[in-house]
Design a protein around this motif. Structure first.
Motif, PDB file in Angstrom:
ATOM      1  N   UNK A  80       0.845  -1.189   0.000  1.00  0.00           N
ATOM      2  CA  UNK A  80       0.000   0.000   0.000  1.00  0.00           C
ATOM      3  C   UNK A  80       0.880   1.238   0.000  1.00  0.00           C
ATOM      4  N   UNK A  81       0.750   2.057  -1.037  1.00  0.00           N
ATOM      5  CA  UNK A  81       1.634   3.202  -1.206  1.00  0.00           C
ATOM      6  C   UNK A  81       1.364   4.262  -0.151  1.00  0.00           C
ATOM      7  N   UNK A  82       0.083   4.499   0.161  1.00  0.00           N
ATOM      8  CA  UNK A  82      -0.250   5.570   1.107  1.00  0.00           C
ATOM      9  C   UNK A  82       0.301   5.289   2.495  1.00  0.00           C
ATOM     10  N   UNK A  83       0.154   4.051   2.966  1.00  0.00           N
ATOM     11  CA  UNK A  83       0.604   3.716   4.320  1.00  0.00           C
ATOM     12  C   UNK A  83       2.026   3.187   4.350  1.00  0.00           C
ATOM     13  N   UNK A  84       2.638   2.999   3.187  1.00  0.00           N
ATOM     14  CA  UNK A  84       4.004   2.446   3.093  1.00  0.00           C
ATOM     15  C   UNK A  84       4.121   1.151   3.894  1.00  0.00           C
ATOM     16  N   UNK A  85       3.215   0.228   3.609  1.00  0.00           N
ATOM     17  CA  UNK A  85       3.236  -1.041   4.339  1.00  0.00           C
ATOM     18  C   UNK A  85       2.610  -2.126   3.476  1.00  0.00           C
ATOM     19  N   UNK A  86       2.955  -3.369   3.816  1.00  0.00           N
ATOM     20  CA  UNK A  86       2.317  -4.512   3.176  1.00  0.00           C
ATOM     21  C   UNK A  86       0.928  -4.684   3.756  1.00  0.00           C
ATOM     22  N   UNK A  87      -0.045  -4.973   2.921  1.00  0.00           N
ATOM     23  CA  UNK A  87      -1.421  -5.151   3.379  1.00  0.00           C
ATOM     24  C   UNK A  87      -1.944  -6.488   2.874  1.00  0.00           C
ATOM     25  N   UNK A  88      -3.086  -6.871   3.411  1.00  0.00           N
ATOM     26  CA  UNK A  88      -3.708  -8.132   3.019  1.00  0.00           C
ATOM     27  C   UNK A  88      -3.985  -8.125   1.519  1.00  0.00           C
ATOM     28  N   UNK A  89      -3.522  -9.148   0.830  1.00  0.00           N
ATOM     29  CA  UNK A  89      -3.715  -9.203  -0.618  1.00  0.00           C
ATOM     30  C   UNK A  89      -5.117  -9.597  -1.009  1.00  0.00           C
ATOM     31  N   UNK A  90      -5.939 -10.025  -0.063  1.00  0.00           N
ATOM     32  CA  UNK A  90      -7.328 -10.380  -0.340  1.00  0.00           C
ATOM     33  C   UNK A  90      -7.545 -11.869  -0.401  1.00  0.00           C
ATOM     34  N   UNK A  91      -6.873 -12.559  -1.287  1.00  0.00           N
ATOM     35  CA  UNK A  91      -7.026 -13.997  -1.415  1.00  0.00           C
ATOM     36  C   UNK A  91      -5.871 -14.742  -0.780  1.00  0.00           C
ATOM     37  N   UNK A  92      -6.047 -16.044  -0.642  1.00  0.00           N
ATOM     38  CA  UNK A  92      -4.987 -16.890  -0.090  1.00  0.00           C
ATOM     39  C   UNK A  92      -4.341 -17.670  -1.232  1.00  0.00           C
ATOM     40  N   UNK A  93      -3.026 -17.730  -1.194  1.00  0.00           N
ATOM     41  CA  UNK A  93      -2.306 -18.321  -2.306  1.00  0.00           C
ATOM     42  C   UNK A  93      -1.015 -18.957  -1.823  1.00  0.00           C
ATOM     43  N   UNK A  94      -0.707 -20.129  -2.335  1.00  0.00           N
ATOM     44  CA  UNK A  94       0.604 -20.750  -2.192  1.00  0.00           C
ATOM     45  C   UNK A  94       1.059 -21.105  -3.594  1.00  0.00           C
ATOM     46  N   UNK A  95       2.117 -20.475  -4.040  1.00  0.00           N
ATOM     47  CA  UNK A  95       2.564 -20.754  -5.390  1.00  0.00           C
ATOM     48  C   UNK A  95       3.786 -19.949  -5.765  1.00  0.00           C
ATOM     49  N   UNK A  96       4.255 -20.173  -6.974  1.00  0.00           N
ATOM     50  CA  UNK A  96       5.328 -19.401  -7.570  1.00  0.00           C
ATOM     51  C   UNK A  96       4.709 -18.664  -8.746  1.00  0.00           C
ATOM     52  N   UNK A  97       4.419 -17.369  -8.578  1.00  0.00           N
ATOM     53  CA  UNK A  97       3.646 -16.619  -9.550  1.00  0.00           C
ATOM     54  C   UNK A  97       4.564 -15.898 -10.531  1.00  0.00           C
TER      55      UNK A  97
END
Length: 1432
Positions: free
Chosen positions: A778-795
């Motif tokens: 998140x650019x405004x808060x300069x922090x990592x935020x919840x991406x929404x979905x759950x994922x395990x993979x190599x994207x």
């Protein structure tokens, strides 16, 4: 951390797990739970991903394939689109309308055969191949050209074009690119992007471009040597501004603020819009800026940059030229409409900060000495400007060096050189009031050109283009030197390898004249490029001279830009001036989207196709060491990504090291600005760059690097941010622990895809938040935020999608669930009654290992996927039920649940902030997080509106929080934890209003053996000042109090409940207001086994619910069905711990109802939830509700789940979840803001349907009444008498004086409210008027008649809906409810009555009846009628 070290080693296990989950999980239809009836609802547990079970087919993943996932635009949730064949890859994508195109290396997608490129229609959900003759090799890049409905593909293939192909959606066919293709080096295109104005495509990769055949390169984009603005055009941006610093510039009226009053500051501002770089007019006034040069100049227009400070700015202006004082018509490009426009008296100036300036051109070149700018309209306090420039006709140079000031944005000023003796001479010009200075040199008649004087102009030319170059020669009359004049030879060297242009010019003109000395292309090759124009005596001078002397005059040269966009050959018209340009470039090609050349870039492109930015490729090839270095090395360099910043700078990332030129030493990333390559700080990055995206002033960079090339920032691990204005690198916390493959931006967030597992907390750290393959910054808060979905993979890919699906993510997926969250989501009713899930908006970590002394000394713990060591990062979701020693030796211990990894949320409560009125969620468990620079753990205050968390101030709970209760502003916290500075463990109070621990006078809980564990804190229904605390302990303060205690909140005193019990309590629930149900591993005081026991508040006695032997073991969860003592559910495990059980108490005996639950099941919570629909009712559960069973469930009918719904006969899977490692997650339970659910609420037809039915019924009634009245009149006339109305005739039992007692009457009342705008049960205006005409008695009768609650005992009261949903209001035009308090206690035993206690807080929902008011218990949410006189 076996899985983390390399993901694919775990894939078969995770895939098998998901197959087990999904094989049968969708076999049954989930009932529609009515979440809204429970207020705000949260689901908590130990999970990283969660989904609700639907009737859709099972979703599985094979990590050997590449899967395309759609990411929701609303909540970021993920859903599978399709997977490729085994070994396939998805590397690129773009959207065109409702269709998303994706590409990589594959032969099929889903059941569709497709070669390397395919499309997905979001509306139909269908996949399609793109023809049969598409790219025959891997595709790395796609670009969707919406205006031409074309898809450009780049990669490594030979057909239908060399490395580049175009799919035309209109003709549904493939073709080669207009330039044929790209070859050389690795013959591979790695990215296709657009310039900032979307007029050209940038191709990058590993290839060689060649240009030749005698044509010339011309500019086709905005001039890269000036800051980019969409308010300029390629033509206007190529015009060099006239330096005005030496001119007479005045502005009136100016601001009284000294920082903004100097108009000189805007002629070439030294910095951004702000103090010292911006000029303000006086507030509320028009302003006039006057510029006078007092010398002859040729101008083409103005460049104006607005100010955007303090909400002010100019919105309209006009321009008058000096000396003619004519208001000029201006031509300009409007970037908001993409149209060319004209204006005169009131020209608009945009106030959009993304448009830093606009260029306004005169209809033709004008000879002027100045201009007057009138700022006539503005926004905010007054007009103002940040930039003011006078644009030349193209470029210029004067023989007088003092007139060659450096233009704004130019690296240097125009300059001159001379030989021989030159002297300044002044004369009047054709423009009144001005003089012109020139240089003259005399030479003996007969002197050769080589021996005579010479003069050379070296004007600064900003951009490539087609120019007319003129030599200005002042008339000899004004200078009174006509006899001395002769002719001169002028040689123009245009550069770019072109031949010089030689012209002989006569200077014997009597009046001023302009002579064309060159027409053709000018091609700057560097920012310091200068076309050279040399003047000498002609080879055959004209005239005889005077006194044996000739005079040579040097005045000015003028460049008139005639075209900046030519794509055809633009050779000079002189037959003696042929051109021969031949250039080669590496890794970069700009191709104008409007270009139509059919030449082949795989051989030689015509130089007419070259743009100014193609110098990037030329410079790269030179800086890399030439063609040999990019074709013969074992590791070929490549340009993998390109980004065009709004300033005009072009950033290039890839795998390379430059060894020469202006950017020598640059590694893996470089910038092209001001016409040349430049290094970034510390020479770039120490590893390959794979992706670049622009967001405002920042360039976000992804790849495989760990620092700058010259080590300076160890936090730049695989992702970094570069500030264009600040020329500096910054980290995204500590970066990520693996390679980043793809970046994109959306909604002020950076989307990151790659082969990583952890978001590192800081430089040098190996710990941080878990994120398998996909993350959101998140650019405004300069922090990592919840991406929404759950994922395990190599994207491998992330990109923006269609209007209905915001993004798509592609790569090798091992596991995925729709929602990702650190142990907590909120749920409400969504479309069509389906559950709408909102994940936790922040990311939690595992808790810290140190004792919590302060909130600022914590470090986050990594999400390592391994067995817990030290202080366990894995917890038992149910509760840590097992004690060190039991309270009674013959009691079975509470069972322990299977470990579940932290972070986990185990408890929640809702708090309404008394100061702001906002309702927030308080959550507790086993987690840590960072908020506003403070490291906190185990308790958080979460605002679901802003998606932010606030920590408790002071020391943090060190341990695990298992229970929360909010009463007023007091937060009661239970679990197994300590708080530094607070005596005891397991129980604490926090004042939410003062944000401080409330420990004064609090006596601690203690245990004779083992540690204190509080598993339940509930509000006593018998007293508003009492909470019930239960768990594993033996004493509260000095009072013996085993397993369960009463806590008086006003004086903080503990007391036992009756004679007390023995053992351990897991759950406390209530049967109405008089009975408490405790469950666990329990004996009564007389040693009677009672794993479920009841306590009567009225007589303070304990009793067993059924026989102790009826239940096969300790109980971990219990629930009472809507307070009914004869409907109790209990779940747990058998005494030997081998099997789970679920039993039902019908008031007489216990019976098993969970026979299908299998051995690995652990039940954490049982709770009755209401339904929107119904099921077949039975003797166990009514049709309008179900029992929600939460924990880790395995059932023979559906497989694995984290929650299931039980309707009395069957289980329906409801929630599935997973941990960060892909193992099954656990649901600790559901918590809600409304504690007492009103199951008696009726469901009615939709309001619109009710209104239509009511109108029809009312029309029929009106017709019937009219008919009766007609008949009555006929009978009355027949009898020749008129009956007067007598109120005394009304019978006391007449139903007309009673309140409506049927649904039909309520419908009619509601209809009257809707149609007439009156209250459904209020007075009828028409009837009142009629009664008033009859007299007082009749009027009194009318009052009785219109009272809807006039029954003597209110027994006929029945509402059409709950008051909160009613059509009509009774509280007032704006008032939905109002607070009140009970004056007296009221038992409320009758149907529809609400029991209240004296002093109890209520909400009055309907007070239109004098005797009975409809109210809601503010504490429980229960509704009913109460006597009006009992309330104040």
């Amino acid at each position: 951390m076996a899985c983390k070290s390399r993901r694919r080693s775990c894939s078969p296990l995770m895939t098998a797990f998901f197959l087990a989950i999904c094989a049968q999980v969708a076999l049954a239809s989930s009932p529609l739970v009515d979440f809204d009836l429970m207020g705000k609802v949260g689901l908590a547990g130990a999970f990283a991903g969660l989904d609700l079970v639907t009737n859709s087919s099972s979703v599985t993943f094979d990590p050997s394939t590449a899967s395309l996932l759609a990411r929701s635009s609303e909540d970021g949730s993920l859903s599978k689109v399709a997977s490729t064949n085994a070994g396939g890859s998805i590397l690129a994508g773009c959207a065109l309308g409702d269709v998303f195109y994706f590409a990589g290396s594959f032969s099929s997608v889903g059941s569709t055969s497709a070669s390397n490129v395919a499309s997905y229609s979001a509306s139909s959900g269908s996949l399609s191949a793109l023809g049969s003759n598409g790219p025959n090799g891997i595709v790395h890049a796609l670009y969707c050209d919406a205006s031409r409905k074309q898809i450009w593909a780049g990669g490594q293939f030979s057909s239908p074009g060399a490395s580049v192909a175009v799919w035309d959606t209109s003709s549904a066919s493939w073709s080669a690119a207009p330039f044929g293709g790209l070859t050389g080096a690795a013959a591979e295109v790695l990215s296709i992007t657009t310039n900032s104005s979307q007029s050209s495509l940038f191709f990058s990769g590993s290839f060689i471009t060649s240009f030749g055949n005698g044509s010339v390169p011309l500019n086709d984009t905005n001039n890269p040597n000036v800051p980019f603005s969409s308010g300029a055009t390629p033509f206007s941006s190529s015009l060099v501004p006239v330096p005005l610093n030496a001119s007479d510039v005045s502005a009136a009226p100016s601001s009284t603020d000294g920082q903004f009053s100097n108009v000189q500051n805007i002629l070439c501002p030294a910095g951004a819009d702000g103090a010292g770089n911006t000029w303000f007019a006086a507030d509320g006034n028009k302003a006039v800026i006057t510029v006078r040069t007092f010398t002859f100049l040729t101008a083409r227009g103005l460049r104006l940059g607005n100010t955007f400070l303090s909400g002010r700015g100019t919105t309209a202006f006009s321009v008058a030229t000096i000396p003619d004082n004519a208001v000029q018509q201006l031509q300009y490009f409007d970037p908001t409409t993409n149209q060319n426009k004209t204006c005169t008296d009131s020209c608009p100036l945009l106030t959009d900060p993304t448009v830093p300036y606009q260029d306004f051109l005169f209809n033709s070149d004008l000879d002027i000495t100045g201009f007057q700018l009138t700022l006539s309209e503005w926004e905010g306090a007054g007009p103002g400007l940040h930039l003011l420039q006078l644009l030349s006709s193209g470029a210029f140079a004067s023989a007088i060096n003092s007139q060659n000031g450096q233009s704004c944005f130019a690296p240097q000023a125009s300059s001159t050189q001379r030989t021989g003796n030159w002297q300044e001479k002044d004369a009047d010009t054709s423009i009144p009031g001005t003089t012109q200075a020139v240089l003259v040199s005399t030479v003996d008649v007969g002197t050769s050109a080589a021996a005579g004087p010479s003069f050379t102009w070296m004007p600064y030319v900003s951009a490539s283009g087609q120019y007319d170059v003129n030599l200005l020669v002042p008339g000899c009359t004004n200078f009174q030197d006509c006899p001395l004049r002769t002719s001169v030879k002028v040689v123009v060297f245009p550069g770019g390898g072109q031949q010089p242009w030689v012209t002989t010019v006569s200077q014997q003109n009597t009046e001023d004249k302009s002579t064309l000395i060159y027409r053709g292309p000018i091609v700057p090759t560097s920012p310091a490029f200068q076309t050279t124009i040399a003047l000498t005596l002609a080879d055959a001078p004209e005239g005889t001279g005077q006194n044996g002397k000739y005079e040579l005059v040097a005045d000015r040269v003028q460049f008139v830009l005639t075209s900046a966009n030519l794509t055809s050959s633009a050779n000079s018209t002189s037959t003696t001036n042929s051109t021969a340009v031949a250039e080669s470039g590496f890794g970069f090609l700009e191709w104008p989207l409007g270009a139509s050349s059919t030449s082949s870039a795989s051989t030689v492109l015509p130089t007419s196709a070259v743009t100014s930015l193609d110098n990037i490729g030329f410079d790269l090839l030179t800086a890399l060491g030439g063609a040999t270095s990019v074709t013969s090395s074992s590791s070929l360099p490549a340009i993998s990504a390109v980004a065009h910043h709004s300033s005009g700078a072009v950033f290039l990332g890839g795998q390379f090291t430059l060894s020469s030129g202006s950017a020598s030493g640059a590694s893996n990333i470089v910038v092209f600005k001001n016409g040349a390559l430049s290094t970034l700080p510390n020479n770039g990055l120490n590893g390959p760059v794979t992706s670049l995206v622009v967001s405002g002033d920042n360039i976000y960079v992804g790849g495989s690097f760990s620092d700058t090339a010259q080590s300076s920032n160890g936090a730049l691990k695989s992702i970094a941010a570069y500030s264009v204005s600040g020329n500096s690198w910054s980290a995204l916390e500590g970066g990520v622990d693996g390679a980043v493959s793809s970046l994109d931006t959306s909604d002020n967030q950076v989307l990151v895809a790659g082969n990583f597992t952890t978001l590192l907390s800081s430089a040098g750290s190996t710990e941080g938040q878990n994120a398998d393959g996909f993350a959101v910054w998140d650019i405004a808060s300069s922090s990592w935020v919840n991406s929404g979905g759950f994922l395990i993979g190599s994207m491998t890919f992330v990109g923006n999608g269609t209007s209905t699906t915001q993004q798509f993510v592609g790569g090798n997926v091992a596991a995925s669930l729709r929602f990702g969250a650190s142990g907590f989501v909120m749920v409400q009713n969504g479309d069509n009654g389906e559950p709408q899930v909102t994940p936790l908006g922040v990311q939690f970590d595992a808790p810290t290992t140190t004792s919590a002394a302060t909130t600022t000394a914590k470090t986050r713990r990594s999400h390592h996927r391994r067995a817990g060591a030290g202080w366990i990062p894995s917890i038992n979701v149910l509760s840590i039920f097992k004690r060190q020693t039991s309270a009674a030796s013959n009691l079975a211990p509470l069972p322990s649940a299977a470990p579940a990894p932290a972070p986990a949320v185990l408890a929640g409560a809702f708090w309404t902030n008394s100061s702001s009125g906002d309702q927030v969620v308080v959550i507790g468990g086993n987690f840590s997080y960072s908020a506003s620079g403070v490291q906190a753990q185990n308790v958080a205050i979460y605002d679901d509106k802003t998606k932010t968390v606030t920590p408790l101030k002071g020391n943090q709970p060190n341990g695990t929080v298992r229970s929360l209760l909010v009463k007023g502003d007091s937060l009661f916290i239970g679990g197994e934890f300590t708080v530094a500075g607070i005596e005891g463990s397991g129980f604490a109070i926090y004042d939410l209003a003062t944000q401080a621990w409330d420990s004064a006078g609090l006596q601690p809980l203690s245990a004779t053996s083992g540690s204190v564990t509080v598993r339940s804190i509930t509000a006593s229904p018998a007293s508003d000042d009492v909470v019930i605390v239960a768990g594993s302990f033996d004493q509260a303060g000095s009072s013996p109090c085993r397993a369960i205690c009463s806590f008086e909140t006003t004086n903080k005193q503990w007391s036992a409940l009756g004679n007390g019990i023995k053992g351990d309590v897991s759950t406390v629930v209530y049967a109405g207001s008089n009975a408490l149900i405790a469950a666990g591993s329990i004996m009564l005081a007389d040693s009677t086994p009672a794993n479920v026991a009841s306590y009567a508040f009225s007589n303070t006695t304990w009793s067993a619910v059924g026989s102790g032997s009826d239940l096969p073991g300790p109980v971990t969860a219990a629930e009472v069905n809507a307070g009914n003592m004869n409907s109790i559910f209990a779940a747990g495990r058998t005494t030997d711990g081998t099997s789970p059980f679920l039993f039902f108490w019908n008031g007489q005996s216990w019976s098993s109802v969970g026979g299908t639950l299998q051995g690995t099941t652990d039940v954490a919570q049982l709770t009755i939830v209401p339904l929107q629909n119904t099921h077949d009712g039975n003797s166990i559960i009514e049709s309008d509700r179900v029992l929600m069973v939460s924990g880790t469930l395995t059932d023979s009918s559906f497989g694995n789940a984290s929650a299931a719904l039980f309707d009395g006969s069957t289980f329906t899977p409801f929630v599935v979840s997973t941990t960060e490692s892909g193992t099954p997650g656990a649901l600790a339970g559901l918590f809600r803001s409304i504690q007492t659910i009103n199951f008696n609420r009726r469901h009615f037809l939709a309001t619109g349907v009710v209104i239509l039915i009511s109108i029809a019924i009312a029309a029929g009634i009106v017709f019937l009444l009219a008919l009766i009245e007609i008949l009555w009149t006929l009978f009355a006339r027949r009898d020749d008498k008129v009956n007067n109305f007598d109120a005394g005739d009304i019978d006391a039992d007449d139903d007309s004086t009673h309140r409506p007692s049927s649904l039909l009457e309520h419908i009619n009342a509601a209809t009257r409210s809707t149609i007439l705008g009156s209250s459904p049960f209020g007075p009828n205006t028409e009837k009142e008027a009629g009664y008033a005409a009859m007299g007082g008695a009749a009027a009194a009768g009318a009052a009785v008649h219109d009272d809807p609650f006039s029954g003597p005992d209110a027994s006929n009261y029945l509402r059409a809906e709950t008051p909160s949903d009613a059509l009509g209001g009774g509280m007032g035009p704006e008032e939905q409810s109002r607070p009140a308090y009970a004056r007296y206690s009221f038992h409320g035993d009758g149907e529809g009555e609400l029991p209240v206690k004296a002093g109890q807080e209520l909400e009055i929902l309907d007070d239109r009846d004098d005797a009975w008011w409809y109210a809601r218990d503010a504490r429980t949410g229960q509704e009913g009628v109460v006597p009006a006189s009992y309330v104040y």
